[in-house]
Motif scaffolding. Structure first.
Motif: not given
Length: 145
Positions: A61-80
């Motif tokens: 559906m979206f062959p040229d999709v590009r994702t950009t990460i704006h915020h990345l946080m981790a605590e223990g075994d979880e990443v947001v």
């Protein structure tokens, strides 16, 4: 490298390799086979194989999709991860409002994903994507006044 930094690196690879590069082999490297995507529609196959099919559908559906990460946080075994994606709508989309034929329109959407990572592999994710904005950009839902 701390466990949190290691887990953040896995989340970064998830977006770069799986979504941006459409490297479906990376699913097997980064995710457990019985990986649980909490928010996938019920008709989707579960596990890593379901994720591969979901990514392949999205790339159709979206062959040229590009994702950009704006915020990345981790605590223990979880990443947001807070991200945005840009793409061109080149393939028919079967979504929350029914079938949306390809529009060739450029679109942008935002989302948040929470990953649970154990022993260096993603075991679960849950997310929220702004599908309303996406459907409005595609003309499938009227813009709010």
């Amino acid at each position: 490298m701390s466990q949190e930094e290691h887990n953040k690196a896995i989340a970064r690879r998830f977006y770069e390799e799986i979504w941006n590069q459409a490297n479906l082999a990376a699913v097997d490297e980064l995710c457990e086979p019985d990986y649980v995507v909490v928010d996938l529609p019920p008709w989707r196959k579960p596990g890593a194989e379901g994720l591969k099919a979901f990514v392949a559908d999205n790339r159709r559906m979206f062959p040229d999709v590009r994702t950009t990460i704006h915020h990345l946080m981790a605590e223990g075994d979880e990443v947001v991860v807070e991200f945005s994606a840009t793409a061109t709508h080149k393939g028919d989309l079967r979504g929350p409002v029914g079938l949306v034929p390809a529009t060739n329109k450029p679109v942008t959407w935002k989302g948040i994903t929470i990953f649970k990572i154990k022993n260096g592999k993603i075991v679960q994710s849950r997310g929220l994507v702004d599908n309303l904005s996406l459907m409005q950009q595609l003309g499938a839902v009227p813009q709010s006044q």
